[in-house]
Design a protein around this motif. Structure first.
Motif, short mmCIF file in Angstrom:
data_model
loop_
_atom_site.label_atom_id
_atom_site.label_comp_id
_atom_site.label_asym_id
_atom_site.label_seq_id
_atom_site.Cartn_x
_atom_site.Cartn_y
_atom_site.Cartn_z
N ARG A 28 0.81 -1.22 0.00
CA ARG A 28 0.00 0.00 0.00
C ARG A 28 0.84 1.27 0.00
N PHE A 29 2.14 1.15 0.32
CA PHE A 29 3.01 2.33 0.34
C PHE A 29 3.65 2.62 -1.02
N PHE A 30 3.43 1.74 -2.01
CA PHE A 30 4.14 1.84 -3.29
C PHE A 30 3.19 2.13 -4.45
N PRO A 31 3.73 2.72 -5.52
CA PRO A 31 2.92 2.90 -6.73
C PRO A 31 2.42 1.55 -7.25
N ALA A 32 1.29 1.57 -7.90
CA ALA A 32 0.66 0.32 -8.34
C ALA A 32 1.51 -0.46 -9.33
N ASP A 33 2.37 0.25 -10.11
CA ASP A 33 3.15 -0.43 -11.14
C ASP A 33 4.48 -0.98 -10.62
N TYR A 34 4.77 -0.83 -9.32
CA TYR A 34 6.01 -1.38 -8.77
C TYR A 34 5.92 -2.89 -8.69
N THR A 35 6.99 -3.57 -9.13
CA THR A 35 7.04 -5.02 -9.00
C THR A 35 7.45 -5.40 -7.59
N ALA A 36 7.29 -6.68 -7.26
CA ALA A 36 7.68 -7.15 -5.93
C ALA A 36 9.18 -6.95 -5.72
N SER A 37 9.96 -7.18 -6.77
CA SER A 37 11.41 -7.02 -6.65
C SER A 37 11.79 -5.57 -6.39
N GLN A 38 11.11 -4.63 -7.06
CA GLN A 38 11.38 -3.21 -6.85
C GLN A 38 11.02 -2.80 -5.42
N MET A 39 9.88 -3.27 -4.95
CA MET A 39 9.48 -2.95 -3.58
C MET A 39 10.46 -3.53 -2.57
N ASN A 40 10.87 -4.76 -2.83
CA ASN A 40 11.80 -5.41 -1.91
C ASN A 40 13.13 -4.65 -1.85
N GLN A 41 13.57 -4.13 -3.00
CA GLN A 41 14.83 -3.38 -3.04
C GLN A 41 14.71 -2.09 -2.24
N VAL A 42 13.62 -1.36 -2.39
CA VAL A 42 13.41 -0.11 -1.64
C VAL A 42 13.39 -0.39 -0.14
N ILE A 43 12.66 -1.43 0.25
CA ILE A 43 12.57 -1.78 1.67
C ILE A 43 13.95 -2.13 2.22
N THR A 44 14.72 -2.91 1.44
CA THR A 44 16.07 -3.29 1.87
C THR A 44 16.96 -2.06 2.04
N ASP A 45 16.90 -1.14 1.06
CA ASP A 45 17.72 0.09 1.14
C ASP A 45 17.35 0.91 2.37
N LEU A 46 16.06 1.04 2.64
CA LEU A 46 15.62 1.83 3.80
C LEU A 46 16.06 1.18 5.11
N LEU A 47 15.98 -0.14 5.17
CA LEU A 47 16.39 -0.83 6.38
C LEU A 47 17.90 -0.74 6.60
N CYS A 48 18.66 -0.79 5.50
CA CYS A 48 20.12 -0.65 5.62
C CYS A 48 20.47 0.74 6.14
N ALA A 49 19.78 1.75 5.62
CA ALA A 49 20.01 3.12 6.08
C ALA A 49 19.63 3.28 7.54
N TRP A 50 18.52 2.66 7.92
CA TRP A 50 18.09 2.71 9.32
C TRP A 50 19.08 2.02 10.23
N GLN A 51 19.59 0.87 9.79
CA GLN A 51 20.55 0.11 10.58
C GLN A 51 21.84 0.92 10.82
N LYS A 52 22.32 1.59 9.77
CA LYS A 52 23.50 2.42 9.91
C LYS A 52 23.27 3.55 10.90
N GLN A 53 22.07 4.12 10.84
CA GLN A 53 21.74 5.22 11.76
C GLN A 53 21.72 4.74 13.20
N GLN A 54 21.23 3.49 13.40
CA GLN A 54 21.15 2.95 14.75
C GLN A 54 22.52 2.65 15.34
N THR A 55 23.46 2.26 14.48
CA THR A 55 24.79 1.87 14.97
C THR A 55 25.74 3.06 15.02
N ALA A 56 25.36 4.20 14.45
CA ALA A 56 26.23 5.38 14.44
C ALA A 56 26.38 5.97 15.85
#
Length: 291
Positions: free
Chosen positions: A263-291
């Motif tokens: 529900r957070f993504f455009p309708a034309d996003y594939t599962a792989s595209q959504m998974n990549q965005v989620i992974t990138d956001l989580l990696c950024a969040w993880q770095k912020q937590q460990t900083a």
């Protein structure tokens, strides 16, 4: 054999000895169920389902209100062209006879009458039933010669309201192996992918069935088109089929992984595209937590 009424002034050559009337008048007669045989080929299933229970209750209360249609068999008895569900309902209701109209018909006329009766009266028609019914009627019409400038498919368009393209696509389903056609009926294989798979050879289709079972998947339209193209190029091996369907399994799993976030993504996003965005956001969040 008991007369139960008239059914119009339609031709019935050769059966005046049965009715004791002029040969150009058809009558409704009661025949024992044991003298009624199913057609040699009948694309419509007779199921003991909820609809049959309703029909049985109706037969118990009112009898068979619409007569079946039969033609004499050379080996004795009568071929039940229309009324096989009514015959089964009579059996379940404990009734031993059924009203029928006896008519002389050639094979093509009998096929057309059988299809028309079932298309008009059945509450629900499975894709396989409709596919084979359309094919049987078109072949019978072609044998008989279609009147005026109409083609056999135009007759079906007029009768069913479906487009020419849809009718031809439905008839394609008759080229499927039984295992795949059963999956279409059971909603375990979508119509559009099934049409594409119908262009594969029967041995290739059998390999698709095995791969579907192995990976517990059903081909999406894009995968079915890919399999068709590989087949046309002469490159559809068992390994190629498994590779395509294994990817379907992988895509399916990815879709499940991101299902709650779609529900957070455009309708034309594939599962792989959504998974990549989620992974990138989580990696950024993880770095912020460990900083």
């Amino acid at each position: 054999m008991r007369k139960t009424g008239t059914f119009g002034n339609l031709a019935l050559a050769g059966h005046n000895e049965i009715f004791g009337v002029e040969a150009d008048v058809e009558r409704i007669v009661d025949l024992p169920l044991t003298e009624l045989y199913p057609p040699e080929y009948h694309p419509f299933q007779v199921l003991d389902d909820a609809a049959m229970k309703r029909l049985v209750n109706s037969v118990k209360q009112y009898g068979v209100r619409e007569p079946g249609l039969v033609r004499p068999r050379a080996e004795g008895g009568y071929e039940l062209i229309a009324g096989n569900r009514r015959k089964r309902a009579s059996e379940l209701a404990g009734i031993v006879t059924m009203p029928v109209i006896i008519r002389e018909m050639d094979d093509d006329s009998a096929a057309i009458a059988m299809v028309d009766s079932n298309l008009e009266q059945r509450e629900k028609i499975l894709p396989s039933e409709k596919a084979w019914a359309y094919r049987v009627k078109m072949e019978a019409l072609n044998h008989n010669g279609v009147k005026s400038d109409m083609h056999s498919v135009d007759v079906l368009v007029e009768q069913t309201g479906e487009s020419r393209n849809q009718i031809f696509r439905l008839i394609r389903l008759t080229e499927l192996v039984p295992d795949l056609l059963d999956k279409v009926d059971a909603n375990r294989l979508a119509f559009n992918p099934a049409v594409e798979l119908s262009h594969l050879s029967r041995s290739e289709q059998a390999s698709v069935v095995e791969a579907m079972m192995k990976y517990q998947v059903k081909p999406m339209l894009s995968q079915a088109i890919q399999l068709k193209k590989l087949s046309q190029a002469g490159e559809l091996t068992v390994a190629a089929i498994e590779k395509v369907l294994a990817k379907t399994k992988s895509d399916s799993n990815t879709e499940k992984d991101v299902g709650g976030f779609r529900r957070f993504f455009p309708a034309d996003y594939t599962a792989s595209q959504m998974n990549q965005v989620i992974t990138d956001l989580l990696c950024a969040w993880q770095k912020q937590q460990t900083a």
